[in-house]
Design a protein around this motif. Sequence first.
Motif, PDB file in Angstrom:
ATOM      1  N   GLN A  47       0.865  -1.195   0.000  1.00 41.25           N
ATOM      2  CA  GLN A  47       0.000   0.000   0.000  1.00 41.25           C
ATOM      3  C   GLN A  47       0.893   1.233   0.000  1.00 41.25           C
ATOM      4  O   GLN A  47       1.992   1.219   0.550  1.00 41.25           O
ATOM      5  N   ASP A  51      -1.395   6.846   1.783  1.00 42.41           N
ATOM      6  CA  ASP A  51      -2.782   6.433   2.002  1.00 42.41           C
ATOM      7  C   ASP A  51      -3.073   6.026   3.447  1.00 42.41           C
ATOM      8  O   ASP A  51      -4.147   5.508   3.742  1.00 42.41           O
ATOM      9  N   LYS A  76      -8.791   3.887   3.996  1.00 46.48           N
ATOM     10  CA  LYS A  76      -9.987   3.300   3.363  1.00 46.48           C
ATOM     11  C   LYS A  76     -10.635   2.249   4.255  1.00 46.48           C
ATOM     12  O   LYS A  76     -11.816   1.952   4.109  1.00 46.48           O
ATOM     13  N   ASP A  77      -9.876   1.696   5.202  1.00 44.16           N
ATOM     14  CA  ASP A  77     -10.411   0.691   6.126  1.00 44.16           C
ATOM     15  C   ASP A  77     -10.838   1.272   7.468  1.00 44.16           C
ATOM     16  O   ASP A  77     -11.380   0.546   8.304  1.00 44.16           O
ATOM     17  N   PRO A  79     -12.975   4.418   8.650  1.00 44.84           N
ATOM     18  CA  PRO A  79     -13.782   5.631   8.470  1.00 44.84           C
ATOM     19  C   PRO A  79     -13.501   6.638   9.592  1.00 44.84           C
ATOM     20  O   PRO A  79     -13.330   6.269  10.748  1.00 44.84           O
TER      21      PRO A  79
END
Length: 119
Positions: A47, A51, A76-77, A79
Amino acid sequence: MGCLFGALPARADSKDRVWAPGPAAIQKLETAIGPTVDFSGAKCPPQELKDFARYYYGIIDTNGDPIIVGQLLLVKDWPGRHAGVYIQASGITDGGCGIANVWFDAQTSQLVYAFWGGR
């Protein structure tokens, strides 16, 4: 070396075992990780470092060495988490491939541990 360690206690045998790493120390750590978080032998896919919400704090280990502890949360994992650097513990204890953990020796500028998942 003072700028490397930010608020590192003056003596490694200090009773204050937690410290806040400064920008220069974080830059050295992130250079050691590289632009892609990819720990060899791991089952998690590589990754991009950008990010992650990157949480860092410093400790003095049992040998008296200054260590930067990092927990990188893939936004992205998670919130509500935002990419960037935060000087604090993340408060997360597990997360599979959504969390990368690093321990960085601030004196030698070497990664000590790098692994996916919780602590």
